[in-house]
Design a protein around this motif. Sequence first.
Motif, PDB file in Angstrom:
ATOM      1  N   LYS A 145       0.828  -1.209   0.000  1.00  0.00           N
ATOM      2  CA  LYS A 145       0.000   0.000   0.000  1.00  0.00           C
ATOM      3  C   LYS A 145       0.858   1.252   0.000  1.00  0.00           C
ATOM      4  O   LYS A 145       0.564   2.227  -0.701  1.00  0.00           O
ATOM      5  N   ARG A 146       1.932   1.231   0.784  1.00  0.00           N
ATOM      6  CA  ARG A 146       2.833   2.383   0.816  1.00  0.00           C
ATOM      7  C   ARG A 146       3.507   2.568  -0.547  1.00  0.00           C
ATOM      8  O   ARG A 146       3.596   3.688  -1.069  1.00  0.00           O
ATOM      9  N   ASN A 147       3.957   1.468  -1.131  1.00  0.00           N
ATOM     10  CA  ASN A 147       4.567   1.548  -2.458  1.00  0.00           C
ATOM     11  C   ASN A 147       3.576   2.040  -3.497  1.00  0.00           C
ATOM     12  O   ASN A 147       3.926   2.803  -4.405  1.00  0.00           O
ATOM     13  N   LEU A 148       2.315   1.607  -3.365  1.00  0.00           N
ATOM     14  CA  LEU A 148       1.276   2.033  -4.300  1.00  0.00           C
ATOM     15  C   LEU A 148       1.097   3.545  -4.264  1.00  0.00           C
ATOM     16  O   LEU A 148       0.980   4.201  -5.305  1.00  0.00           O
ATOM     17  N   PHE A 149       1.083   4.108  -3.075  1.00  0.00           N
ATOM     18  CA  PHE A 149       0.885   5.551  -2.923  1.00  0.00           C
ATOM     19  C   PHE A 149       1.994   6.333  -3.633  1.00  0.00           C
ATOM     20  O   PHE A 149       1.725   7.252  -4.419  1.00  0.00           O
ATOM     21  N   PHE A 150       3.246   5.963  -3.381  1.00  0.00           N
ATOM     22  CA  PHE A 150       4.356   6.727  -3.948  1.00  0.00           C
ATOM     23  C   PHE A 150       4.538   6.434  -5.434  1.00  0.00           C
ATOM     24  O   PHE A 150       4.930   7.321  -6.199  1.00  0.00           O
ATOM     25  N   CYS A 151       4.229   5.204  -5.861  1.00  0.00           N
ATOM     26  CA  CYS A 151       4.287   4.900  -7.293  1.00  0.00           C
ATOM     27  C   CYS A 151       3.201   5.668  -8.046  1.00  0.00           C
ATOM     28  O   CYS A 151       3.431   6.145  -9.162  1.00  0.00           O
ATOM     29  N   TRP A 152       2.017   5.790  -7.436  1.00  0.00           N
ATOM     30  CA  TRP A 152       0.936   6.544  -8.083  1.00  0.00           C
ATOM     31  C   TRP A 152       1.368   7.985  -8.303  1.00  0.00           C
ATOM     32  O   TRP A 152       1.177   8.534  -9.395  1.00  0.00           O
ATOM     33  N   PHE A 153       1.955   8.589  -7.288  1.00  0.00           N
ATOM     34  CA  PHE A 153       2.395   9.976  -7.416  1.00  0.00           C
ATOM     35  C   PHE A 153       3.433  10.108  -8.529  1.00  0.00           C
ATOM     36  O   PHE A 153       3.342  11.004  -9.383  1.00  0.00           O
TER      37      PHE A 153
ATOM     38  N   THR B 137       4.991  -3.161 -12.660  1.00  0.00           N
ATOM     39  CA  THR B 137       5.561  -4.469 -12.349  1.00  0.00           C
ATOM     40  C   THR B 137       5.733  -4.651 -10.840  1.00  0.00           C
ATOM     41  O   THR B 137       5.437  -5.722 -10.290  1.00  0.00           O
ATOM     42  N   LEU B 138       6.207  -3.612 -10.163  1.00  0.00           N
ATOM     43  CA  LEU B 138       6.421  -3.682  -8.713  1.00  0.00           C
ATOM     44  C   LEU B 138       5.122  -3.967  -7.977  1.00  0.00           C
ATOM     45  O   LEU B 138       5.049  -4.875  -7.126  1.00  0.00           O
ATOM     46  N   ILE B 139       4.075  -3.223  -8.304  1.00  0.00           N
ATOM     47  CA  ILE B 139       2.790  -3.395  -7.617  1.00  0.00           C
ATOM     48  C   ILE B 139       2.151  -4.736  -8.003  1.00  0.00           C
ATOM     49  O   ILE B 139       1.573  -5.426  -7.159  1.00  0.00           O
ATOM     50  N   ALA B 140       2.267  -5.133  -9.259  1.00  0.00           N
ATOM     51  CA  ALA B 140       1.669  -6.397  -9.709  1.00  0.00           C
ATOM     52  C   ALA B 140       2.289  -7.597  -9.021  1.00  0.00           C
ATOM     53  O   ALA B 140       1.602  -8.574  -8.700  1.00  0.00           O
ATOM     54  N   THR B 141       3.592  -7.527  -8.763  1.00  0.00           N
ATOM     55  CA  THR B 141       4.272  -8.671  -8.153  1.00  0.00           C
ATOM     56  C   THR B 141       4.211  -8.650  -6.623  1.00  0.00           C
ATOM     57  O   THR B 141       4.392  -9.691  -5.993  1.00  0.00           O
TER      58      THR B 141
END
Length: 402
Positions: A5-13, A121-125
């Motif tokens: 979830k944390r990675n998702l937030f910063f990747c989205w930005f 790729t990061l979020i999918a895996t």
Amino acid sequence: MPMWKRNLFFCWFGMFVTGIGMSQIAPILPLYIKQLGVHDSGSIVQFAGLAFGITFIVSAIFSPIWGIAADKYGRKPMLLRASLGIAVVVGCMGFAHNVYVLIGLRLLQGVITGYSTACTTLIATQTDKEHSGWALGTLSTANISGSLIGPTIGGFIAENFGLQNSFFLTGGLMLIAFVTTALFVKESFTRQDKKVLRMKEIWASVPEKSLTITLFITFFVLTVALYSVEPIITVYVTQLSRTTSHVALIAGIAFSASGLANILAAPGLGKLSDKMGAHKVVLVALIVAGIVFIPQAFVTNPWQLTGLRFLFGLAAAGLGPSINILLKKITPDSLTGRVFGFNISALYLGAFGGSVLGGQVAAWLGIRYVFFTTSALLLLNAVWVYFKVYKKLNINMALYKN
């Protein structure tokens, strides 16, 4: 908070800002090129088209290459490389002293691309199957929405703060994305020193080739539909308006309405894909999107157009996440970066192809035929998806669940 979830937030930005950086130059290109010393109107149009399109074409070539690198070296290094590189290159565009330097920097921006591929790729895996639809749905809004909203942001900044500051602001935002990625994005990646596969060998390892190609083409058609109105939206709004004041602003709002709808609807439709099946969402979204395009040719004022663009964005929001979910499910983990790299290439080619299609159809047949042509593409794609994706996955639901 879970790591994904944390990675998702910063990747989205980061993906949102990358989308802005790729597209914010569109409305200011002719003005900036003129400022750089090109005064002939024909030359300005030629240089503007080259500078805008070259980034997307080169990005389409290099996205799969960076996808391979992400699979081999890890996704976070690719995020850091791309965010810092784009920050520097876009910032330097504000210091360009002639149009050739600007075009060279736009080309280099295309080479450095890869942020979106690595993020997806990061979020999918990392994300578990239970939340993959919502996560990929949320993430899919970032790049497309940033690309659609970018021209409005670029035009607003240029009008109020100067042309060069559009580049400086985007470069600054990408620098922030670099810092936040370095500090907060976490990845547990074990490098496996394997033989580097050639493209033919990689494709031979893809288990569902026909389905994968269909999904790539669907993502391409979606992006074509999103961008087909980009070259004609200002002219169309001018024809629909009773006044010539604020036409650029109204056109920007109409163009960006689909991006706003995408942000609002994609996470929810991603959850719906998890519940009822991504293949069903893809089919329904294509049909609805194709139908919504038709009345856009018959509107009588800009706000009707804006409302229909918003409805189109709601339908289109179901396509991005569902396509990513299906790709994840049919792709081995070792090939995820490569496959998503090709999918991002389809996005970049669609952005370029949509702009070219819209301009050519409008020039030869008239502006209203842009909407008819785009509608036909979406509905034909829906028929293809019905036979190649929907029926196949309904017959073999075991493939979808695994």
